[in-house]
Design an enzyme around this catalytic site. Structure first.
Site, PDB file in Angstrom:
ATOM      1  N   LYS A 140       2.310 -56.166  17.156  1.00  0.00           N
ATOM      2  CA  LYS A 140       1.604 -55.133  17.236  1.00  0.00           C
ATOM      3  C   LYS A 140       0.131 -54.941  17.745  1.00  0.00           C
ATOM      4  O   LYS A 140      -0.336 -54.240  18.171  1.00  0.00           O
ATOM      5  CB  LYS A 140       1.794 -54.397  15.638  1.00  0.00           C
ATOM      6  CG  LYS A 140       2.977 -53.966  15.414  1.00  0.00           C
ATOM      7  CD  LYS A 140       3.207 -52.614  14.741  1.00  0.00           C
ATOM      8  CE  LYS A 140       4.692 -51.982  14.849  1.00  0.00           C
ATOM      9  NZ  LYS A 140       5.061 -51.227  13.617  1.00  0.00           N
ATOM     10  N   LYS A 175      13.820 -55.452  20.944  1.00  0.00           N
ATOM     11  CA  LYS A 175      14.362 -54.590  19.996  1.00  0.00           C
ATOM     12  C   LYS A 175      14.271 -53.087  20.588  1.00  0.00           C
ATOM     13  O   LYS A 175      12.931 -52.688  21.167  1.00  0.00           O
ATOM     14  CB  LYS A 175      13.639 -54.911  18.799  1.00  0.00           C
ATOM     15  CG  LYS A 175      13.900 -54.245  17.617  1.00  0.00           C
ATOM     16  CD  LYS A 175      13.267 -54.378  16.415  1.00  0.00           C
ATOM     17  CE  LYS A 175      12.030 -53.612  16.319  1.00  0.00           C
ATOM     18  NZ  LYS A 175      12.052 -52.589  15.149  1.00  0.00           N
ATOM     19  N   LYS A 192      11.133 -46.768  17.860  1.00  0.00           N
ATOM     20  CA  LYS A 192      10.838 -45.492  18.040  1.00  0.00           C
ATOM     21  C   LYS A 192       9.465 -45.123  18.696  1.00  0.00           C
ATOM     22  O   LYS A 192       9.173 -44.102  19.182  1.00  0.00           O
ATOM     23  CB  LYS A 192      10.984 -44.650  16.684  1.00  0.00           C
ATOM     24  CG  LYS A 192       9.930 -45.294  15.631  1.00  0.00           C
ATOM     25  CD  LYS A 192      10.103 -44.474  14.378  1.00  0.00           C
ATOM     26  CE  LYS A 192      10.693 -45.138  13.089  1.00  0.00           C
ATOM     27  NZ  LYS A 192       9.957 -46.352  12.689  1.00  0.00           N
TER      28      LYS A 192
HETATM   29  N1  AQP Z   1      16.413 -52.000  16.858  1.00  0.00           N
HETATM   30  C1  AQP Z   1      16.604 -51.898  15.602  1.00  0.00           C
HETATM   31  N2  AQP Z   1      18.077 -52.212  15.292  1.00  0.00           N
HETATM   32  C2  AQP Z   1      18.178 -52.541  14.108  1.00  0.00           C
HETATM   33  N3  AQP Z   1      17.540 -52.059  13.009  1.00  0.00           N
HETATM   34  C3  AQP Z   1      16.336 -51.635  13.295  1.00  0.00           C
HETATM   35  N4  AQP Z   1      15.187 -51.014  12.450  1.00  0.00           N
HETATM   36  C4  AQP Z   1      14.479 -50.769  13.365  1.00  0.00           C
HETATM   37  N5  AQP Z   1      14.579 -50.974  14.419  1.00  0.00           N
HETATM   38  C5  AQP Z   1      15.862 -51.630  14.684  1.00  0.00           C
HETATM   39  C6  AQP Z   1      15.287 -50.928  11.096  1.00  0.00           C
HETATM   40  O1  AQP Z   1      15.141 -49.710  10.678  1.00  0.00           O
HETATM   41  C7  AQP Z   1      14.352 -49.844   9.490  1.00  0.00           C
HETATM   42  C8  AQP Z   1      13.022 -49.104   9.417  1.00  0.00           C
HETATM   43  O2  AQP Z   1      12.057 -49.395  10.246  1.00  0.00           O
HETATM   44  P1  AQP Z   1      10.443 -49.097  10.220  1.00  0.00           P
HETATM   45  O3  AQP Z   1      10.561 -47.807  10.910  1.00  0.00           O
HETATM   46  O4  AQP Z   1      10.104 -49.108   8.989  1.00  0.00           O
HETATM   47  O5  AQP Z   1       9.976 -50.083  10.950  1.00  0.00           O
HETATM   48  P2  AQP Z   1      10.359 -50.979  12.497  1.00  0.00           P
HETATM   49  O6  AQP Z   1      11.107 -52.189  12.102  1.00  0.00           O
HETATM   50  O7  AQP Z   1       9.071 -51.399  12.963  1.00  0.00           O
HETATM   51  O8  AQP Z   1      10.916 -49.713  13.336  1.00  0.00           O
HETATM   52  P3  AQP Z   1      10.808 -49.264  14.694  1.00  0.00           P
HETATM   53  O9  AQP Z   1      11.442 -48.319  15.090  1.00  0.00           O
HETATM   54  O10 AQP Z   1      10.404 -50.491  15.560  1.00  0.00           O
HETATM   55  O11 AQP Z   1       9.267 -48.533  14.227  1.00  0.00           O
HETATM   56  P4  AQP Z   1       7.906 -48.773  15.060  1.00  0.00           P
HETATM   57  O12 AQP Z   1       8.267 -48.472  16.415  1.00  0.00           O
HETATM   58  O13 AQP Z   1       7.204 -47.402  14.633  1.00  0.00           O
HETATM   59  O14 AQP Z   1       7.205 -50.158  14.742  1.00  0.00           O
HETATM   60  C9  AQP Z   1      13.987 -51.404   9.315  1.00  0.00           C
HETATM   61  O15 AQP Z   1      14.853 -51.800   8.122  1.00  0.00           O
HETATM   62  C10 AQP Z   1      14.092 -51.894  10.357  1.00  0.00           C
HETATM   63  O16 AQP Z   1      14.637 -53.432  10.242  1.00  0.00           O
END
Ligand code: AQP
Length: 337
Positions: free
Chosen positions: A119, A201, A204
């Site tokens: 990040k 990965k 969003k």
């Molecule tokens: N690509 C992924 N595959 C499997 N699991 C995923 N998770 C996120 N991306 C994947 C799981 O979703 C849950 C919630 O995630 P989060 O929104 O709290 O944070 P994150 O992991 O940072 O998700 P993003 O989509 O990557 O968000 P941003 O872009 O805002 O940082 C978690 O259990 C995560 O493991």
């Protein structure tokens, strides 16, 4: 001799940030498992808006997304009467416990977190203390409810390990106050990859073509899967290291259809990537279209959604206060009259 004592259900906590439209990565890695576990555990599923502001958010959009994520939880099958579904910022115990846990977490531990490093690279203009402290707030979220199990995707493993270390450290000083939580990872799909860069990965907050949002319209889903990066050898085989794009599509099909990966591969034997993508599109649409219809129905009744969030925040707050009072006493805060 048999007794009639009912078995006490264990507790689950998990959350998703309203930092964008939830993706099929969030669905497969987290949400789908939430629904599978709801009958056997006391489940607490949070919309973690306090985590979301570690990167800049538009306030009106964030407010709307909080409701949208809560509606997505319910549309995916979580029963709001059975599960506690609420917004993190509505329960002040998260921030209060995070402060205490900060005093039991080392700078060196936080500096090693890979999400923090990622990040920082992506938001070089805003490397704030909240971003650094994110894992401590996450530890507070989990430990506040004495959760036994935390359903998460593989990317959150390191944060959960830190949570366990903090809990164990605290327990070694003050006695067994915190439950030390375990992770729960699905059999397939705990790491869904970007459609455009399948070695990364799916997130969003990535550019739109890289992910499929749960709420994407049908034509966008068709287009994004059609344009998903594969490779040039033409063979449908599960091999994440050498064939990340194809393996990612196979994982999505397996996770969403409930089929084993081997069986997906054998069904597609001898066919080309066009067939693989068609199958993937079919499975994704079969899963998402009913969720989208239910989501639209829920979003049309904001009063109902608000009442769910309000009621559930009260239930969460009651549980949170129980732990918080105990912890405040342990560390020596003055008693209240
Ligand atoms: N690509 C992924 N595959 C499997 N699991 C995923 N998770 C996120 N991306 C994947 C799981 O979703 C849950 C919630 O995630 P989060 O929104 O709290 O944070 P994150 O992991 O940072 O998700 P993003 O989509 O990557 O968000 P941003 O872009 O805002 O940082 C978690 O259990 C995560 O493991």
């Amino acid at each position: 001799m048999e007794t009639n004592t009912p078995e006490v259900k264990k507790t689950i906590f998990s959350g998703i940030q309203p930092s964008g439209s939830l993706t099929i990565g969030n669905y497969i890695g987290a949400l789908r498992n939430f629904t599978l576990l709801q009958d056997d555990y006391n489940c607490i599923y949070c919309v973690v808006d306090m985590h979301a502001i570690t990167v800049r958010q538009d306030p009106a959009q964030l407010r709307r997304r909080c409701l949208e994520v809560a509606a997505t939880y319910i549309a995916c099958g979580l029963d709001p009467k059975k599960n506690i579904i609420y917004c993190q910022s509505h329960v002040s115990g998260h921030a209060e416990l995070a402060w205490i846990l900060n005093c039991f977490t080392y700078m060196g531990e936080l500096s090693r977190m890979t999400q923090y490093k990622d990040k920082c690279a992506r938001h070089a203009d805003n490397i704030n203390a909240g971003l650094f402290d994110y894992p401590v707030l996450m530890a507070a979220d989990i430990l506040l409810y004495q959760a036994d199990l935390v359903p998460i995707g593989a990317d959150q493993k390191q944060h959960l390990e830190l949570t366990r270390n903090i809990a164990q450290r605290f327990n070694s000083i003050y006695g067994d106050v915190f439950t030390v939580p375990e992770g729960y990872f699905g059999k397939v799909g705990s790491r869904i990859m970007s459609l455009q860069e399948p070695t990364r990965k799916m997130s969003k907050s990535d550019p739109d073509e890289c992910y499929i949002a749960i709420l994407d319209p049908e034509d966008a889903i068709r287009r994004k899967i059609k344009r998903a990066v594969t490779d040039s050898d033409g063979e449908i085989r599960y091999d994440p290291e050498n064939k990340p794009g194809v393996s990612n599509l196979l994982s999505i099909i397996a996770a969403m259809s409930g089929q084993e990966i081997d069986s997906v591969v054998s069904d597609l034997q001898g066919q080309g990537y066009g067939a693989l993508k068609n199958r993937c599109t079919e499975v994704v649409l079969d899963t998402l279209l009913p969720i989208q219809a239910e989501h639209a129905r829920l979003m049309a009744d904001k009063g109902y959604l608000q009442s769910i969030l309000d009621e559930n925040a009260q239930r969460a707050n009651h549980l949170a206060q129980k732990t918080l009072r105990k912890i405040q006493k342990k560390v020596g805060f003055a008693a209240r009259g």
